[in-house]
Design an enzyme around this catalytic site. Structure first.
Site, mmCIF file in Angstrom:
data_model
loop_
_atom_site.group_PDB
_atom_site.id
_atom_site.type_symbol
_atom_site.label_atom_id
_atom_site.label_comp_id
_atom_site.label_asym_id
_atom_site.label_seq_id
_atom_site.Cartn_x
_atom_site.Cartn_y
_atom_site.Cartn_z
ATOM 1 N N GLU A 1 0.814 -1.217 0.000
ATOM 2 C CA GLU A 1 0.000 0.000 0.000
ATOM 3 C C GLU A 1 0.851 1.272 0.000
ATOM 4 O OE1 GLU A 1 -3.714 -0.319 2.520
ATOM 5 O OE2 GLU A 1 -2.581 -1.995 3.334
ATOM 6 N N SER B 1 -6.709 -2.274 1.756
ATOM 7 C CA SER B 1 -7.021 -1.650 0.462
ATOM 8 C C SER B 1 -7.441 -2.657 -0.601
ATOM 9 C CB SER B 1 -5.830 -0.835 -0.055
ATOM 10 O OG SER B 1 -5.554 0.244 0.801
ATOM 11 N N TYR C 1 -9.670 4.257 -4.799
ATOM 12 C CA TYR C 1 -8.694 5.349 -4.840
ATOM 13 C C TYR C 1 -8.573 6.100 -6.163
ATOM 14 C CZ TYR C 1 -7.164 3.100 -0.544
ATOM 15 O OH TYR C 1 -7.127 2.557 0.712
ATOM 16 N N ARG D 1 -11.172 3.180 11.769
ATOM 17 C CA ARG D 1 -12.355 3.016 10.931
ATOM 18 C C ARG D 1 -12.693 1.545 10.840
ATOM 19 N NH1 ARG D 1 -10.741 3.502 5.407
ATOM 20 N NH2 ARG D 1 -11.566 1.400 5.076
ATOM 21 N N ASP E 1 -15.187 -1.347 8.905
ATOM 22 C CA ASP E 1 -16.013 -1.579 7.720
ATOM 23 C C ASP E 1 -17.034 -2.660 8.037
ATOM 24 O OD1 ASP E 1 -14.389 0.229 6.371
ATOM 25 O OD2 ASP E 1 -13.025 -1.343 5.678
ATOM 26 N N GLU F 1 -13.901 -5.690 8.974
ATOM 27 C CA GLU F 1 -12.520 -5.506 9.428
ATOM 28 C C GLU F 1 -12.360 -4.119 10.024
ATOM 29 O OE1 GLU F 1 -9.874 -4.450 5.657
ATOM 30 O OE2 GLU F 1 -11.089 -6.237 5.269
ATOM 31 N N ASN G 1 -9.517 -0.744 10.507
ATOM 32 C CA ASN G 1 -8.323 -0.072 10.010
ATOM 33 C C ASN G 1 -7.808 0.855 11.099
ATOM 34 O OD1 ASN G 1 -8.370 -0.641 6.852
ATOM 35 N ND2 ASN G 1 -10.465 -0.256 7.511
ATOM 36 N N GLY H 1 -6.774 5.550 5.419
ATOM 37 C CA GLY H 1 -6.326 6.485 4.403
ATOM 38 C C GLY H 1 -6.725 7.916 4.708
#
Length: 304
Positions: free
Chosen positions: A18, A146, A212, A251, A253, A266, A268, A272
């Protein structure tokens, strides 16, 4: 106010898959901090040894690294040893959060909903996996973010190829049941949930490209969900972060089913911060400018 932060290293780039996204995130954070008057400097661990941070007198670090070597507890451990406070979760929470399999085990033991799964191996019985999880199935590396190396499998014959792709990124590969529903992401800041973001990707395919590099994906924040449902999800997200030991910001998801139930995918711990990123989008709805968000995250830098 910004003088209190001292000399700040924005850690970006790194050696993970990433790297490209991390460079984008770090550059945005660096510009925001410098614009606010912070003595901030870019620092790429792929190009300079981390011990230089101590030698050059950095007072704290803003971690904008994604993936392994930045989000998995390793850089956090190095900063702990050097005594340099850093943003986001500590060593343990970062390591567990980066590991999708162990994250799910912690959530399951805490009574939090997450999709059924299997760990895949070269000699896995693909038909047995399909019999257990049904179709479609998501196959993904355990330690990548990602959507790197991830595949949506619609036939049993595709499983081996999906495993081979994921195995290029990681020795541990996860197969997860497909949950039909709306894709949501739930940022949090300082133990408080931020507004949910509802994601509508072309053909339901929220992959690396659609995350992205295209403008085809639609984001809705406010999410448009009933207030009581949003609050229920937000409470679960704060809990799912706490049981992993997360702190500062992050964050989660998840998927919202048609019947109103939801399941966690999951977490994070260093999300990002690009112009397509979801934490800044959510924070803006909550009244945080990008600059103010970066300063707040930096203010939470700590050790231990």
């Amino acid at each position: 106010m910004t003088k209190q932060f001292g000399k700040v290293a924005v850690l970006l780039g790194g050696n993970s898959a990433e790297r490209e996204i991390s460079l984008m995130s770090g550059s945005a954070v660096l510009a925001a901090l410098q614009g606010a008057g912070v003595d901030a400097h870019a620092f790429d661990p792929a190009e300079r040894d981390l011990h230089i941070l101590k030698e050059e007198g950095f007072d704290r670090a803003f971690i904008a690294l994604h993936g392994r070597g930045g989000e998995d507890g390793t850089v956090q451990g190095a900063l702990e040893l050097m005594g340099i406070p850093y943003t986001g979760s500590g060593v343990m929470a970062s390591a567990i959060g980066m590991d999708k399999w162990r994250t799910k085990l912690v959530w399951m033991s805490s009574g939090l909903p997450t999709p059924r799964f299997e760990i895949l191996h070269r000699d896995s019985d693909w038909n047995a996996v399909v019999a257990k999880l049904g179709l479609p199935i998501f196959v993904k590396p355990v330690h990548e973010g990602s959507s790197m190396g991830a595949t949506k499998v619609t036939e049993a014959s595709q499983l081996q190829g999906a495993w081979e792709l994921a195995a290029r990124f990681d020795s541990l590969v996860l197969a997860e049941e497909f949950v039909e529903g709306q894709e949501l992401t739930a940022p949090f800041l300082n133990d408080q949930a931020l507004p949910l973001v509802r994601i509508v990707a072309p053909d339901g395919n929220y992959d690396y490209q659609h995350k992205y590099f295209t403008d085809d994906t639609q984001y809705f924040c406010p999410s448009g969900l009933p207030a009581d449902l949003e609050q229920e999800i937000q409470a679960a997200v704060v809990r799912c972060a706490k049981v992993l030991g997360c702190r500062g910001w992050g964050r989660a998801d998840l998927i919202l089913r048609a019947d109103g139930s939801f399941t966690l995918l999951e977490i994070n711990t260093a999300p990002g911060m690009t112009n397509h990123s979801l934490v800044p989008m959510s924070a803006q709805v909550a009244g945080w400018s990008f600059e103010a968000l970066c300063l707040e995250i930096l203010a939470g830098a700590r050790l231990g």
